[in-house]
Design a protein around this motif. Sequence first.
Motif, PDB file in Angstrom:
ATOM      1  N   ALA A   1       0.832  -1.199   0.000  1.00  0.00           N
ATOM      2  CA  ALA A   1       0.000   0.000   0.000  1.00  0.00           C
ATOM      3  C   ALA A   1       0.870   1.254   0.000  1.00  0.00           C
ATOM      4  O   ALA A   1       0.548   2.242  -0.678  1.00  0.00           O
ATOM      5  N   ARG A   2       1.978   1.229   0.767  1.00  0.00           N
ATOM      6  CA  ARG A   2       2.882   2.382   0.777  1.00  0.00           C
ATOM      7  C   ARG A   2       3.502   2.614  -0.598  1.00  0.00           C
ATOM      8  O   ARG A   2       3.793   3.746  -0.978  1.00  0.00           O
ATOM      9  N   LYS A   3       3.682   1.525  -1.351  1.00  0.00           N
ATOM     10  CA  LYS A   3       4.238   1.626  -2.706  1.00  0.00           C
ATOM     11  C   LYS A   3       3.158   1.905  -3.751  1.00  0.00           C
ATOM     12  O   LYS A   3       3.434   1.939  -4.941  1.00  0.00           O
ATOM     13  N   LYS A   4       1.904   2.052  -3.287  1.00  0.00           N
ATOM     14  CA  LYS A   4       0.748   2.319  -4.136  1.00  0.00           C
ATOM     15  C   LYS A   4       0.442   1.158  -5.096  1.00  0.00           C
ATOM     16  O   LYS A   4      -0.170   1.356  -6.143  1.00  0.00           O
ATOM     17  N   ALA A   5       0.865  -0.039  -4.710  1.00  0.00           N
ATOM     18  CA  ALA A   5       0.489  -1.243  -5.463  1.00  0.00           C
ATOM     19  C   ALA A   5      -0.824  -1.741  -4.869  1.00  0.00           C
ATOM     20  O   ALA A   5      -0.869  -2.758  -4.162  1.00  0.00           O
ATOM     21  N   TYR A   6      -1.898  -1.010  -5.139  1.00  0.00           N
ATOM     22  CA  TYR A   6      -3.147  -1.199  -4.409  1.00  0.00           C
ATOM     23  C   TYR A   6      -3.807  -2.550  -4.678  1.00  0.00           C
ATOM     24  O   TYR A   6      -4.380  -3.159  -3.769  1.00  0.00           O
ATOM     25  N   LYS A   7      -3.755  -3.009  -5.906  1.00  0.00           N
ATOM     26  CA  LYS A   7      -4.412  -4.279  -6.225  1.00  0.00           C
ATOM     27  C   LYS A   7      -3.780  -5.431  -5.436  1.00  0.00           C
ATOM     28  O   LYS A   7      -4.476  -6.251  -4.833  1.00  0.00           O
TER      29      LYS A   7
ATOM     30  N   ARG B   1      -9.501   4.622   1.218  1.00  0.00           N
ATOM     31  CA  ARG B   1      -9.542   6.086   1.215  1.00  0.00           C
ATOM     32  C   ARG B   1      -8.568   6.653   0.183  1.00  0.00           C
ATOM     33  O   ARG B   1      -8.874   7.618  -0.521  1.00  0.00           O
ATOM     34  N   ASP B   2      -7.403   6.024   0.049  1.00  0.00           N
ATOM     35  CA  ASP B   2      -6.398   6.495  -0.903  1.00  0.00           C
ATOM     36  C   ASP B   2      -6.870   6.388  -2.347  1.00  0.00           C
ATOM     37  O   ASP B   2      -6.459   7.181  -3.199  1.00  0.00           O
ATOM     38  N   ILE B   3      -7.700   5.383  -2.626  1.00  0.00           N
ATOM     39  CA  ILE B   3      -8.165   5.204  -4.000  1.00  0.00           C
ATOM     40  C   ILE B   3      -9.576   5.768  -4.186  1.00  0.00           C
ATOM     41  O   ILE B   3     -10.283   5.420  -5.123  1.00  0.00           O
TER      42      ILE B   3
END
Length: 354
Positions: free
Chosen positions: A36-42, A70-72
């Motif tokens: 999640a910190r790396k924005k690899a949300y899937k 919330r980020d997405i």
Amino acid sequence: MMKYLLLGLVLLAGSVGLYPDEDTASIYLKKAQELARKKAYKEALDNFNKAINEAPEQVDAYLALGELYRDINESDEAVANFRKALALIEQKGSPDKFKSVQNKINSYLAEYDKNRQELVKFRDQFLQSLWSLVVKYEKDDLQFALLVTERALKIDATNALFINKRLELSKAIGELGKEQMASLFNGTDLDGWKGASEDWQVENEAIRFECDKPEILSGLSYKIKLESDYVFTSKFKMEKVYGSQNFLMLAFGYQSLSNNYAFGIFDQKLALVRHEGDKPYRKIKEKELPPGIDLVGWNELTVEVYGDAVRCYLNGDLCLEMEESDKTNLRGLVALVGNNCSGYFKDIMYSSEE
């Protein structure tokens, strides 16, 4: 600010040591938080779900998952997970070390509800403005009124007022277009049509198509090339189906039968498809036939190209639509296409702004 607040409460949840043991659930959770910190949300979402499946009462898992949503910008999902975390904290008796987490979540929920109310208020005001535009222009510019209506439905797809207005405007445009249409078929021969083969014959003042070879895509195009907005329509009926991948459709756009769109009946469903080069037709959208439709009786297919939009009608009712980013792809030939079936076309007409 809210984003950093939520990140802080997730870190706080981890710091209070809800699950100190390095079990399988904790491994999944740590991996999910790192992703999640790396924005690899899937990938993060997949690992959050694995962590929760391993240990369904992980408070910190729901907190972190709420932050991801919330980020997405999936606020409803974020709220749902924060509320699950709250419920678990309350079940555990809300010890003092969880109080700050609980307070931060409650603060977020209160701000979320306030923001949602503001958003709903703004949306309603905007929809009212769009409705005023529709009322103002529907008598003098049906196309513009319909365009505004469709924009409103992108904001609120369930708004009954705009849904009914779209149907009303679509039918009015269809009726007006028919009055200005030119015929593409004289009822006696294939004059003006290209690509005629034994698959296409004139019979009983209609064009009959029949081909039982599934590997063959057969098409019949008209000599005109449309460069502006247009409406293309024909009545049709199916006779026999010889196997799967059977279709009877109106083709349009591009410059050849090897590159075009098509709308019609595809395997007994309504479909909007795309054909490129040697590739088979690729479905863009499809829909079950409305109740009461009899394919062996006469029905009417209509394709309307206006600006960057395509609207497809069955018997005057809007059923499929698309916005194409490359406007030039929507202009070009008009044609009839078929495969692995037999059927008829008649009353083939078009109107154009050219």
